[in-house]
Write a protein that holds these residues in place. Sequence first.
Motif, PDB file in Angstrom:
ATOM      1  N   ALA A   1      34.448  37.134  51.619  1.00 54.11           N
ATOM      2  CA  ALA A   1      33.018  37.098  51.297  1.00 54.11           C
ATOM      3  C   ALA A   1      32.719  36.236  50.082  1.00 54.11           C
ATOM      4  O   ALA A   1      31.830  35.384  50.131  1.00 54.11           O
ATOM      5  N   SER A   2      33.478  36.416  48.995  1.00 52.52           N
ATOM      6  CA  SER A   2      33.086  35.664  47.792  1.00 52.52           C
ATOM      7  C   SER A   2      33.293  34.170  48.000  1.00 52.52           C
ATOM      8  O   SER A   2      32.544  33.360  47.464  1.00 52.52           O
TER       9      SER A   2
ATOM     10  N   ALA B   1      30.375  31.269  47.846  1.00 51.05           N
ATOM     11  CA  ALA B   1      30.540  30.196  46.858  1.00 51.05           C
ATOM     12  C   ALA B   1      30.193  28.837  47.447  1.00 51.05           C
ATOM     13  O   ALA B   1      29.964  27.888  46.708  1.00 51.05           O
TER      14      ALA B   1
ATOM     15  N   GLU C   1      37.123  25.753  38.777  1.00 51.90           N
ATOM     16  CA  GLU C   1      36.268  26.714  39.485  1.00 51.90           C
ATOM     17  C   GLU C   1      36.799  26.995  40.879  1.00 51.90           C
ATOM     18  O   GLU C   1      36.781  28.132  41.352  1.00 51.90           O
TER      19      GLU C   1
ATOM     20  N   ASP D   1      39.933  26.792  41.824  1.00 48.06           N
ATOM     21  CA  ASP D   1      41.105  27.657  41.665  1.00 48.06           C
ATOM     22  C   ASP D   1      40.675  29.098  41.411  1.00 48.06           C
ATOM     23  O   ASP D   1      41.298  30.025  41.911  1.00 48.06           O
ATOM     24  N   ALA D   2      39.617  29.255  40.621  1.00 45.83           N
ATOM     25  CA  ALA D   2      39.176  30.611  40.291  1.00 45.83           C
ATOM     26  C   ALA D   2      38.721  31.347  41.545  1.00 45.83           C
ATOM     27  O   ALA D   2      39.053  32.522  41.732  1.00 45.83           O
ATOM     28  N   VAL D   3      37.969  30.655  42.419  1.00 49.08           N
ATOM     29  CA  VAL D   3      37.511  31.315  43.652  1.00 49.08           C
ATOM     30  C   VAL D   3      38.712  31.671  44.523  1.00 49.08           C
ATOM     31  O   VAL D   3      38.830  32.793  45.025  1.00 49.08           O
TER      32      VAL D   3
ATOM     33  N   PHE E   1      41.741  32.143  43.654  1.00 48.08           N
ATOM     34  CA  PHE E   1      42.537  33.193  43.027  1.00 48.08           C
ATOM     35  C   PHE E   1      41.891  34.557  43.265  1.00 48.08           C
ATOM     36  O   PHE E   1      42.585  35.534  43.569  1.00 48.08           O
ATOM     37  N   ARG E   2      40.548  34.604  43.167  1.00 51.13           N
ATOM     38  CA  ARG E   2      39.882  35.886  43.357  1.00 51.13           C
ATOM     39  C   ARG E   2      40.059  36.385  44.787  1.00 51.13           C
ATOM     40  O   ARG E   2      40.310  37.562  45.021  1.00 51.13           O
TER      41      ARG E   2
ATOM     42  N   GLN F   1      43.622  37.635  45.139  1.00 54.38           N
ATOM     43  CA  GLN F   1      43.785  38.939  44.494  1.00 54.38           C
ATOM     44  C   GLN F   1      43.187  40.038  45.362  1.00 54.38           C
ATOM     45  O   GLN F   1      43.762  41.119  45.493  1.00 54.38           O
TER      46      GLN F   1
ATOM     47  N   PHE G   1      49.301  30.612  44.778  1.00 55.39           N
ATOM     48  CA  PHE G   1      49.541  30.071  43.447  1.00 55.39           C
ATOM     49  C   PHE G   1      51.007  30.082  43.062  1.00 55.39           C
ATOM     50  O   PHE G   1      51.377  29.736  41.961  1.00 55.39           O
ATOM     51  N   HIS G   2      51.851  30.513  43.984  1.00 52.70           N
ATOM     52  CA  HIS G   2      53.288  30.423  43.744  1.00 52.70           C
ATOM     53  C   HIS G   2      53.928  29.844  44.985  1.00 52.70           C
ATOM     54  O   HIS G   2      54.571  30.559  45.733  1.00 52.70           O
TER      55      HIS G   2
ATOM     56  N   ARG H   1      60.245  30.827  39.066  1.00 56.15           N
ATOM     57  CA  ARG H   1      59.414  30.803  37.859  1.00 56.15           C
ATOM     58  C   ARG H   1      60.236  30.690  36.588  1.00 56.15           C
ATOM     59  O   ARG H   1      59.709  30.722  35.492  1.00 56.15           O
TER      60      ARG H   1
ATOM     61  N   ARG I   1      47.088  28.123  31.424  1.00 54.82           N
ATOM     62  CA  ARG I   1      48.097  28.327  32.449  1.00 54.82           C
ATOM     63  C   ARG I   1      49.440  27.798  31.993  1.00 54.82           C
ATOM     64  O   ARG I   1      50.485  28.269  32.446  1.00 54.82           O
TER      65      ARG I   1
ATOM     66  N   ASP J   1      50.680  30.838  35.516  1.00 57.33           N
ATOM     67  CA  ASP J   1      49.545  30.690  36.420  1.00 57.33           C
ATOM     68  C   ASP J   1      48.766  31.975  36.636  1.00 57.33           C
ATOM     69  O   ASP J   1      47.555  32.011  36.472  1.00 57.33           O
TER      70      ASP J   1
ATOM     71  N   LEU K   1      45.091  32.485  35.206  1.00 55.41           N
ATOM     72  CA  LEU K   1      43.909  32.515  36.074  1.00 55.41           C
ATOM     73  C   LEU K   1      43.104  33.785  35.850  1.00 55.41           C
ATOM     74  O   LEU K   1      41.874  33.766  35.916  1.00 55.41           O
TER      75      LEU K   1
ATOM     76  N   ALA L   1      39.235  33.883  34.796  1.00 48.36           N
ATOM     77  CA  ALA L   1      38.233  34.663  35.534  1.00 48.36           C
ATOM     78  C   ALA L   1      37.467  35.570  34.573  1.00 48.36           C
ATOM     79  O   ALA L   1      36.244  35.744  34.697  1.00 48.36           O
TER      80      ALA L   1
ATOM     81  N   ASP M   1      34.947  33.560  32.829  1.00 47.02           N
ATOM     82  CA  ASP M   1      33.782  33.330  33.688  1.00 47.02           C
ATOM     83  C   ASP M   1      32.861  34.544  33.672  1.00 47.02           C
ATOM     84  O   ASP M   1      31.645  34.412  33.661  1.00 47.02           O
TER      85      ASP M   1
ATOM     86  N   ARG N   1      25.334  29.692  41.643  1.00 52.54           N
ATOM     87  CA  ARG N   1      26.414  29.768  42.632  1.00 52.54           C
ATOM     88  C   ARG N   1      26.428  31.126  43.309  1.00 52.54           C
ATOM     89  O   ARG N   1      26.376  32.168  42.651  1.00 52.54           O
ATOM     90  N   GLY N   2      26.521  31.122  44.628  1.00 49.96           N
ATOM     91  CA  GLY N   2      26.393  32.344  45.402  1.00 49.96           C
ATOM     92  C   GLY N   2      27.349  33.444  44.998  1.00 49.96           C
ATOM     93  O   GLY N   2      26.955  34.599  44.840  1.00 49.96           O
ATOM     94  N   ASP N   3      28.624  33.083  44.795  1.00 52.64           N
ATOM     95  CA  ASP N   3      29.605  34.150  44.528  1.00 52.64           C
ATOM     96  C   ASP N   3      29.388  34.767  43.152  1.00 52.64           C
ATOM     97  O   ASP N   3      29.546  35.978  42.970  1.00 52.64           O
TER      98      ASP N   3
ATOM     99  N   GLN O   1      26.354  37.001  43.398  1.00 44.44           N
ATOM    100  CA  GLN O   1      26.707  38.261  44.038  1.00 44.44           C
ATOM    101  C   GLN O   1      27.412  39.177  43.036  1.00 44.44           C
ATOM    102  O   GLN O   1      27.169  40.382  43.000  1.00 44.44           O
TER     103      GLN O   1
END
Lengths: 438, 417
Positions: free
Chosen positions: A54-55, A59, A214, A216-218, A220-221, A224, A245-246, B251, B287, B292, B296, B300, B303, B325-327, B330
Amino acid sequence: MSTDTEHGTDTGTGSGTGTGTGRGTPPRNPEGALDLDKLFTARLQAARARPYLASALFALHTVETRQVPTMGVDRYWRCYVSPDFVDRTPVEELASVWVHEVSHLLRDHHGRSDRVAKERDLTGPGDRLRMNIAADCEINDDAFGDGLVTPSGAVLPSSLKLPAGQLMEEYLWEFRLGPRTRELAWLDCGSGADGLERGWELGPDGAHALSEQERDAVRFRVAQGIKGRPGSAPEGWKRWAEEAFHPPQPWRALLGAAVRSAASAPGAGEDYSYGRPSRRSAGVPGAVLPSLRRRPPHVSVIIDTSGSVSDAELGSALLEVAAISRAVGGRRDLVTVVPCDAAARIAHPLCRAEGIPLLGGGGTDLRAGFARALRGHPRPDVVVVLTDGQTPWPSSRPPCRTVVGLFPRHHDHTTWDEDDPDYVPDSPPDWARVVHIG
Amino acid sequence: MPTRTPFALPADAEPISQLDVAADLLTMLRSTTTEPRPDIQLEALTLAVAADLPVLLWGEPGIGKTAALTQLAASLDLPLTTVIASVHEPSDFSGLPIVGDDPAEQGVPMAPPDWAVRLVRAGRGLLFLDELSTAPPAVQAALLRLVLERRIGALQLPPDVRIVAAANPRSSAADGWELSPPLANRFVHLQWTHDHEVVVRGLGGTWPRATLPLLAPERLAEAVDFARRAVCTLLAARPKLVHQLPNSESRRGGPWPSPRSWEMTLRLIAFATAAGVSRDVLSLLVRGTVGDGPGLELLAALDRLDLPDPEVLLADPMAEELPQRGDLRQAVLDGVVAAVRSRPDKARWEAAWAVLVRALETGAPDLVVVPATTLASLRRDDWDVPTEIENLAGVVLLSRRADEAAARAKTATKARR
């Protein structure tokens, strides 16, 4: 596809959409404007069917343009939509297209396409089309069903006579453009799918572009979210969330690094020592200069496998270790191989071909193999164990650095112990560096 | 055997030295122009060097690390000393033991090399240690001591000497060199890559010129405050992130989170904020310091710090702009609804409806559906339905249509099976 060069009109975020006045039927658009209500209805259905996306779906920034054949994305997370396409497509199919397009971006198909193109020097326009098709195959094999219809004309691996469940890079090699792909040539998901800029795209400086951080942030979220609630997502997405990311490194590089760092640690290889004065000391009275000493590392390889490892896998791993040992200055005669019972038949011909000395008497399991390897002269600096893990490990740390190359276990056609189906072998001990092979 | 060399000149011409001609040609080749072009790698490196943290550049051989360092040294106005580690001996960095008359009484002094003495005498400079990964282990150990403890033999480097080291990545290094986790934790790791377009334009005669970040003296207090808030907010909520040894083989040798590297991160956030650089630059730095995953998560959290506070919106729905931005929008709406759920009362509930209506008027309707549904379910029996709900009729319709489409999809997929 029209050829006029009008740029996409920015739909903003859909302000002023007639906030439904109770129309039961979708409105016809005589003036051909984009039916945002229908598009956002589809996005809502997509977000409900795939809550973990969804996110990412929200976006995306929609841009109306008549130049895009259907719907396409660019790497800056803008989604270009053709008003005609929205008009002629039912809502439930649009929802599937939303999911499809956002999957391209989440899976970083543009970046991967660029990397593949650079690695293999694919520069023709046909190559980018093939990448788009391969990327579609990667997404579509598990994107639909479970609340989403398969859109008409979607490329499925089965339609190209290919197996499902592979990655874009693998599909790319398995088909050529030909009669089977001719009807796919209209297909165009934009630069988000294959990295090639299109004429209708606004580019990096246009409005509402997401920067790399940005994006990457989306991603990543979303990853997660999938990891946090693994119940609902299909296998393909779970794998993506683990690796987003790995990215897994090739086992050859990891095994090489492990063996090299063990073999070139202090005490072996080329290094300075104050043990003997340098020959130049005579010229610098009073100063003590260290001298350079070389002691080639001695590597011992223990092979202990049951029937579940194929000869080819084992052979490539053994040759890899031998090649690395030579690269760090070990002479051919300083790599020895100790096969345990079952592995002897594979190890013998390989070692003969490579001229690697083979020590017999590895015994029936790994503990005996370790004992045999440590009795060798000179004592090994590094012991590399190639095993599938179905073995008892030594109870204490051996007096040398240990690297374990672990082959995958195939649960389906071997049991550990026929008398005891609940027996699970120990995982490798933590004094060893473990590299998963294959 | 040819009797005439190709360079033979006519007898009556003035003899021109071939070397002079070659020098002219070289001069023409060297005359290049520059063009402004943002370079986030170089900006990140500048900030890390300014913050006086040990930097390790990971990059393939020959992609212009030295050129970048030259530009950096010019912009910081520091003399650049480049030391190629792989051609030195350990005593060049750890000093030579000089045996005196009475070692037991006086100890054995370690005499530093002359370049170090000059560096200390100058009191300032940029020291670039190249090819760290191809040197023998004893040289590497001596070098790491120089980078981390800033000592050469018995000499202590003055604080105005900044040190940058460079190594080849594990995949391309001849001997697969890697840092042990304790050492890796002390560095800011920056991955140095070349940009295809930049290289092609540069070889064509136009090299990029990056504008390097400048610290604004008036923003220092704000920067420190922001950095502390960002790191502490995250670590208070996620104790697991404070210390995580690298556990997987892939890693190893990279950055990982520990109290030390979080402190470095805090310093870098403060520097990035004071210089006002983009989030992309900060992303590289963070990072490269804690790895990483934690990096991240921190970004976040930053943000989220930028988003409007739900409580402020509930106090006055018109107080702040909703993000475009939509996300993110939300996330704000979800936050508002969650705030009402945690402390429900009629005024807050009605304010939340006003926020939703505002979101609907200024943006896409589909992302208002879930918050509106949740908010409606929070209603108490004695609360009247606010008039604003009339404006949300479109959302209800949208939601119903999506339900219908989902039902059609369900029958279609069933029929197929």
